[in-house]
Scaffold this active site. Structure first.
Site, PDB file in Angstrom:
ATOM      1  N   SER A  52      15.112 -41.746 -14.620  1.00 40.30           N
ATOM      2  CA  SER A  52      13.967 -40.914 -14.257  1.00 40.30           C
ATOM      3  C   SER A  52      13.918 -40.862 -12.737  1.00 40.30           C
ATOM      4  CB  SER A  52      12.685 -41.520 -14.819  1.00 40.30           C
ATOM      5  OG  SER A  52      11.584 -40.753 -14.403  1.00 40.30           O
ATOM      6  N   GLU A  91      15.526 -43.828  -7.384  1.00 41.38           N
ATOM      7  CA  GLU A  91      14.714 -43.533  -6.202  1.00 41.38           C
ATOM      8  C   GLU A  91      15.369 -44.002  -4.911  1.00 41.38           C
ATOM      9  OE1 GLU A  91      10.886 -45.379  -6.927  1.00 41.38           O
ATOM     10  OE2 GLU A  91      11.811 -46.914  -8.162  1.00 41.38           O
ATOM     11  N   LYS A 149       0.835  -1.194   0.000  1.00 41.85           N
ATOM     12  CA  LYS A 149       0.000   0.000   0.000  1.00 41.85           C
ATOM     13  C   LYS A 149       0.873   1.248   0.000  1.00 41.85           C
ATOM     14  CE  LYS A 149      -3.808  -0.763   2.400  1.00 41.85           C
ATOM     15  NZ  LYS A 149      -4.450  -1.019   3.697  1.00 41.85           N
ATOM     16  N   HIS A 160     -15.897  -9.073   0.517  1.00 41.75           N
ATOM     17  CA  HIS A 160     -14.825  -9.926   1.038  1.00 41.75           C
ATOM     18  C   HIS A 160     -14.888 -11.315   0.422  1.00 41.75           C
ATOM     19  CE1 HIS A 160     -13.065 -12.722   4.019  1.00 41.75           C
ATOM     20  NE2 HIS A 160     -12.122 -11.796   4.060  1.00 41.75           N
ATOM     21  N   CYS A 181       9.793 -38.048 -12.459  1.00 42.08           N
ATOM     22  CA  CYS A 181       8.407 -38.494 -12.597  1.00 42.08           C
ATOM     23  C   CYS A 181       7.677 -38.540 -11.259  1.00 42.08           C
ATOM     24  CB  CYS A 181       8.346 -39.855 -13.276  1.00 42.08           C
ATOM     25  SG  CYS A 181       9.177 -41.145 -12.351  1.00 42.08           S
ATOM     26  N   TYR A 237      13.471 -33.394 -18.997  1.00 40.27           N
ATOM     27  CA  TYR A 237      12.013 -33.220 -18.924  1.00 40.27           C
ATOM     28  C   TYR A 237      11.518 -33.432 -17.504  1.00 40.27           C
ATOM     29  CZ  TYR A 237      11.645 -38.306 -18.719  1.00 40.27           C
ATOM     30  OH  TYR A 237      11.764 -39.609 -18.334  1.00 40.27           O
ATOM     31  N   ARG A 246       7.104 -48.434 -16.616  1.00 40.70           N
ATOM     32  CA  ARG A 246       7.787 -48.991 -15.458  1.00 40.70           C
ATOM     33  C   ARG A 246       7.287 -50.409 -15.211  1.00 40.70           C
ATOM     34  NH1 ARG A 246       6.801 -46.589  -9.594  1.00 40.70           N
ATOM     35  NH2 ARG A 246       4.821 -47.680  -9.886  1.00 40.70           N
ATOM     36  N   ARG A 269      -3.383   2.973   8.405  1.00 38.94           N
ATOM     37  CA  ARG A 269      -3.694   1.818   7.551  1.00 38.94           C
ATOM     38  C   ARG A 269      -2.546   0.823   7.519  1.00 38.94           C
ATOM     39  NH1 ARG A 269      -4.732   4.524   1.902  1.00 38.94           N
ATOM     40  NH2 ARG A 269      -5.893   2.597   1.527  1.00 38.94           N
ATOM     41  N   GLY A 271      12.478 -40.832  -9.431  1.00 35.39           N
ATOM     42  CA  GLY A 271      11.201 -41.120  -8.779  1.00 35.39           C
ATOM     43  C   GLY A 271      11.241 -40.425  -7.428  1.00 35.39           C
ATOM     44  N   THR A 272      10.895 -39.151  -7.427  1.00 34.37           N
ATOM     45  CA  THR A 272      11.153 -38.352  -6.217  1.00 34.37           C
ATOM     46  C   THR A 272      10.167 -38.637  -5.088  1.00 34.37           C
ATOM     47  OG1 THR A 272      10.006 -36.548  -7.335  1.00 34.37           O
ATOM     48  CG2 THR A 272      12.419 -36.477  -7.304  1.00 34.37           C
ATOM     49  N   ASN A 273       9.086 -39.365  -5.351  1.00 32.68           N
ATOM     50  CA  ASN A 273       8.235 -39.737  -4.215  1.00 32.68           C
ATOM     51  C   ASN A 273       9.003 -40.693  -3.297  1.00 32.68           C
ATOM     52  OD1 ASN A 273       6.331 -38.281  -5.538  1.00 32.68           O
ATOM     53  ND2 ASN A 273       5.010 -40.009  -6.037  1.00 32.68           N
ATOM     54  N   ASP A 274       9.493 -41.786  -3.883  1.00 38.75           N
ATOM     55  CA  ASP A 274      10.271 -42.724  -3.078  1.00 38.75           C
ATOM     56  C   ASP A 274      11.613 -42.130  -2.673  1.00 38.75           C
ATOM     57  OD1 ASP A 274       8.890 -44.994  -2.378  1.00 38.75           O
ATOM     58  OD2 ASP A 274       9.071 -45.872  -4.377  1.00 38.75           O
ATOM     59  N   GLY A 285      -7.983  -7.489   3.801  1.00 37.48           N
ATOM     60  CA  GLY A 285      -8.863  -7.479   4.954  1.00 37.48           C
ATOM     61  C   GLY A 285      -8.333  -8.197   6.185  1.00 37.48           C
ATOM     62  N   ARG A 329       2.656 -46.654 -15.071  1.00 42.39           N
ATOM     63  CA  ARG A 329       2.750 -47.726 -14.080  1.00 42.39           C
ATOM     64  C   ARG A 329       1.988 -48.934 -14.609  1.00 42.39           C
ATOM     65  NH1 ARG A 329       0.869 -43.308 -11.674  1.00 42.39           N
ATOM     66  NH2 ARG A 329       2.204 -42.184 -10.214  1.00 42.39           N
ATOM     67  N   ARG A 348      -3.048  -1.541  -6.608  1.00 41.37           N
ATOM     68  CA  ARG A 348      -2.225  -2.751  -6.536  1.00 41.37           C
ATOM     69  C   ARG A 348      -2.542  -3.620  -7.745  1.00 41.37           C
ATOM     70  NH1 ARG A 348      -5.640  -4.830  -1.393  1.00 41.37           N
ATOM     71  NH2 ARG A 348      -7.598  -5.038  -2.486  1.00 41.37           N
ATOM     72  N   MET A 361      -5.695  -7.400   8.095  1.00 44.43           N
ATOM     73  CA  MET A 361      -5.229  -6.543   9.181  1.00 44.43           C
ATOM     74  C   MET A 361      -6.098  -5.291   9.241  1.00 44.43           C
ATOM     75  SD  MET A 361      -1.233  -7.150   9.022  1.00 44.43           S
ATOM     76  CE  MET A 361      -1.285  -6.578   7.369  1.00 44.43           C
TER      77      MET A 361
END
Ligand code: ADP
Ligand code: MG
Ligand code: MG
Length: 855
Positions: free
Chosen positions: A734, A715, A22, A445, A802, A822, A605, A91, A736-739, A100, A549, A330, A102
């Site tokens: 590739s 992984e 602001k 709001h 992946c 990729y 896979r 303000r 496998g970032t979950n595991d 809204g 999969r 803004r 604060m």
């Protein structure tokens, strides 16, 4: 001395971080020569010092006093004066807008005597006492925590006594009486102007840490330590009569992005009336007839603002006696559709470049466009209609308050139904699928917050009435939990659930994503297990399948018994006989996917989960043999057990069958099948060496001439550390970032989420859920080692990701910096990943700064 306080026209050497959004807007508008009331900004530095030290920093009070004196000189009025007082607003304004959340207090500097003076000086006693009663209420509420209902009840009571419909129907004497009533409710109200000012400043600082502000910050990933600036602004008065008023406007339509002014105006009112929805405001264009000069000036000012910011603005203004004053500007919060349309139009208008257009869209917001809408062909009975405040459709059980929304949302979707929403409802709005209000306009709001969240909202639905735990709409009487559907794109409300259809991607979407594709380096693929998913992914622009999969292919009604037969077999021959029966199913699945992705790579896979997942729970087993097998397969820790390539090495016939099915499918589909066979959970180079040999042997038997690639899913931390050796047997990696996240952090997702991980996030031990946002330092560090090791051993090694992180914007940017080829993500996230990849490329090139709007 560079201090804590800066006049709007004084160089501060700081930007948004220092002055808040602001403050920066007011300073910039002042510099542009736009009509802004005079004032000054107390910096976020002062707020941080206050929050840390527990008191205003040394010297702040004197500095404020100094700036008040300068303000007095400029305006020719004195603060605290009894005859012709200088009045100001105090303000809040943080670096990132928190609408809204604060507090703001108007009309500071009034007291009993100054109110008299103002009445006499302006010859408008009604105005003077209206201003004074507002001050007492706002100050009491913000500074001393007086329940606002107590003031509102007094007001309502008075209105009833006088038979007044609107606040504006009350006269000077009524308001004088109201002031007296307010002072009975709040006798501690301080009469001294300077005391009012400093206590307000402290209260605004304190409002940074109200629970609702904290909830909002956590929901929007805003850091807790930014603090807020405080703006002290000379008051201008919209409540002086019919030639005065207050309004809000957008330079383009925030729902659709259409060009043309768009806003609301309320005559004879002060700013907070519009937002609070005390009276229903008029469309902005009505000003044209009633206040032509101010209106013309407003249009001209909006044009200048867009030209200056080269972006869509959201402004607040007040008209005092047909003279315009700007109070805020803004970057406008907008729907994804509006963001796309405005960006495309601005490129056409020559206001911004294509690259800038690409950076203007918040990738996370694209999601909105990919959500279902109401089936246009469905024949429906509309129960009620309100304003189309935020697009999208949602169904859910109705709830009447925010706490219940949170409670019931655990069991299913809810729609929050309120007279109107306030910042205190924020947790309920987060929990709900959609928001419906009886009251309030397009800038209420509910509407503003819902648009920011990308949630459907119907506001101002006057066909709806609430009371006694009951909602009445049309001929329907609804209780908590009864299902309704709202369509925020048209404002329609339906009783019950209504058929929804998949989203339609429009031209602006394609245009901007086309520009994104022109600049990104990172490829974008999709994770897809079925031909339908593959087709959808392709429609969204996926350049291949990064993870197909195969386990679901084992689950169909005709297949599972055969799979179980295989698992229960005592001999290899028995297993092979069962697998023989599965092969045609698998082959058919792969053919479908290759056809859907014709010409694009498909990474398949091989079987990954432990075998027990294909058997029922022990107490549901059909016979003793199965029970025995279930017991034999039982593992203490299946995540670390007999799964992934371990399965393929111990039961090679399973992977042989899968490779055979893939090869036959490739042969039958022909040259357009681009095959990548991926072995999961490899930790040792020797594992992959053997599996590659198996793959090549079977492939040579089935499709000796068909090209194919063999690689591994990375992984395990060991695979990262030994990437060079593993790469010798791989054409691609590739991640496998979950595991990989589970293995690196040593925490099992199923055991963590909803339990200690949630606690960690609430307590701030962790800032982000590492399963949503890639842990760049830890997991990302291992990925970097793997990329370097793998590429050193084999420069042409293809690299992708992946895990679910492949569809999260900051993680996509990380993958770009890491030099992956990729990312692969779920079909619905493909557009988001395309955009995030382009933004990462632009940021790296340094041509355009990242400025996604809406924050
Ligand atoms: P918020 O961030 O909640 O919008 P603001 O600080 O912008 O809070 O103020 C609330 C309302 O009061 C706005 O409508 C604003 O335009 C109005 N307002 C603030 N300062 C002044 C002023 N000096 N004169 C007239 N109206 C003001
Ligand atoms: Mg405002
Ligand atoms: Mg895995």
């Amino acid at each position: 001395m560079a201090g804590f306080v800066f006049d709007f026209d004084e160089p501060s050497g700081g930007g948004r971080e220092l002055l808040g959004g602001k403050g920066v807007g007011l300073a910039e508008m002042t510099l542009l020569g736009l009509p802004v009331p005079a004032g000054f900004t107390i910096t976020t530095d002062a707020c941080r010092a206050y929050l840390q030290g527990g008191d205003v920093p040394e010297g702040l009070e004197a500095e404020v006093e100094e700036h008040v004196r300068r303000l007095e000189e400029r305006t020719g009025r004195r603060f605290g004066d009894h005859d012709d007082p200088l009045l100001v607003s105090v303000r809040s304004g943080a670096a990132i807008s928190m609408p809204g959340m604060m507090d703001t207090i108007l009309n500071l500097g009034l007291n009993d005597e100054a109110a008299e003076g103002l009445a006499a000086g302006t010859e408008n006693a009604r105005f003077a006492y209206d201003s004074y009663r507002r001050l007492i209420q706002m100050f009491g509420e913000v500074v001393d925590g007086i329940d606002p209902h107590r003031f509102e009840d007094a007001l309502t009571e008075l209105k009833q006594q006088r038979g007044a419909r609107h606040d504006t129907d009350l006269g000077a004497d009524d308001l004088r009486e109201l002031v007296a009533a307010y002072k009975r409710i709040y006798p501690q109200f301080p009469q001294d102007a300077r005391e009012q000012l400093m206590r307000s400043v402290r209260a605004v600082f304190d409002s940074w840490n109200t629970p609702r502000a904290q909830v909002y910050r956590h929901a929007n990933d805003i850091p807790d330590d930014l603090g807020t600036a405080v703006n002290v602004v000379q008051m201008v008065f919209g409540n002086k009569g019919e030639r005065s008023g207050t309004g809000v406007a957008f330079t383009r339509d925030p729902s659709t992005g259409e060009q043309g002014v768009y806003g609301e105006f309320l005559a004879n009112a002060q700013g907070e009336d519009v937002v609070a929805g005390i009276r229903t405001p008029q469309p902005l264009e009505t000003m044209h007839a009633t206040l032509p000069e101010a209106y013309a000036q407003l249009l001209e000012t909006m044009r200048k603002l867009e030209e200056h910011y080269r972006d869509m603005q959201d402004i607040e203004f007040t008209v005092e006696d047909d003279v315009l004053y700007m109070l805020q500007t803004r970057a406008a919060k907008r729907t994804a559709a509006a963001a796309l349309k405005a960006a495309v139009d601005m490129v056409d208008e020559g206001l911004i470049t294509r690259d800038e257009a690409v950076t203007r869209i918040d990738p996370a917001q694209l999601d909105q466009l990919l959500h279902p809408t109401i089936d246009p062909n469905a024949r429906l009975e509309v129960a009620g209609k309100g304003l189309n405040a935020s697009p999208g459709a949602a169904s859910g059980g109705i709830v009447f308050d925010a706490d219940t929304a949170v409670e019931r949302a655990k069991d299913g979707p809810v729609i929050l139904v309120r007279w109107e929403t306030t910042p205190d409802d924020i947790h309920g709005m987060i929990a709900a699928q959609g928001i419906l209000t009886v009251h309030g306009g397009m800038t209420s709001h509910a509407a503003v917050v819902a648009r920011g969240m990308g949630k459907p909202c119907v506001a101002g639905c006057e066909d709806l009435s609430l009371g006694d735990g009951l909602a009445r709409i049309g001929s329907h009487e609804l209780h908590e939990g009864d299902v309704i559907t709202i369509d925020g794109g048209t404002g329609r409300v339906f009783v019950g659930e209504v058929p929804l259809v998949a989203p339609q991607l429009n031209e602006d979407f394609e245009t901007v994503l086309g520009w994104a594709d022109d600049v990104r380096r990172l490829g974008v693929r999709s994770n897809a297990d079925t031909p339908e998913d593959a087709a959808r992914a392709r429609e969204f622009g996926a350049q291949g399948i990064g993870l197909c999969r195969t386990e679901h292919m084992f689950f169909g009604a005709e297949r599972l018994p055969v799979v179980q037969e295989m698992i229960l077999a005592d001999t290899e021959e028995g297993r092979r006989a069962a697998l023989e029966k599965l092969l045609p199913f698998q082959q058919g699945d792969f053919e479908g996917i290759f056809e859907a992705m014709a010409g694009l790579p498909v990474t398949i896979r091989l079987l990954d989960p432990p075998l027990h997942e294909f058997l029922p729970a022990e107490d549901q087993a059909t016979d003793e043999k199965m029970r025995a097998r279930i017991r034999a397969l039982h593992e203490q820790n299946p995540m670390l057990g007999m799964r992934g390539c371990r399965l393929g090495l111990v039961y090679p016939e399973i992977y042989e069958m899968q490779v055979r099915a893939i090869a036959r499918a490739a042969r039958s589909v022909g040259a357009s099948a681009v095959v990548e066979i991926m072995h999961p959970l490899v930790g040792f180079a020797e594992e992959l060496r053997r599996l590659r040999a198996l793959t090549e042997r079977v492939w040579a038997e089935e499709a000796p001439d068909a090209p194919h690639h063999v690689g591994t899913m990375v992984e395990l931390p060991r695979a990262c550390m030994q990437a060079g050796e593993i790469a010798e047997h791989a054409d691609f990696f590739s991640f496998g970032t979950n595991d990989l996240t589970q293995m690196t952090l040593g925490l099992s997702r199923d055991d963590a989420e909803g339990k200690f991980l949630t606690r960690y996030l609430n307590d701030g031990v962790l800032e982000r859920n590492p399963f949503e946002v890639l842990d760049q330092a830890g997991v990302g560090g291992l990925m970097r080692i793997a990329v370097e090791g793998g590429r050193a051993a084999k420069p042409e090694l293809k690299l992708g990701i992946c895990g679910e992180h492949g569809g999260e914007p900051s993680s996509v940017a990380f993958c770009h910096r890491l030099g992956l080829d990729y990312v692969s993500c779920s079909p619905f996230r493909v557009p988001l990943a395309r955009l995030a990849a382009a933004q990462a490329a632009l940021e790296e090139a340094g041509t355009v700064q990242y400025v996604a709007a809406g924050g």
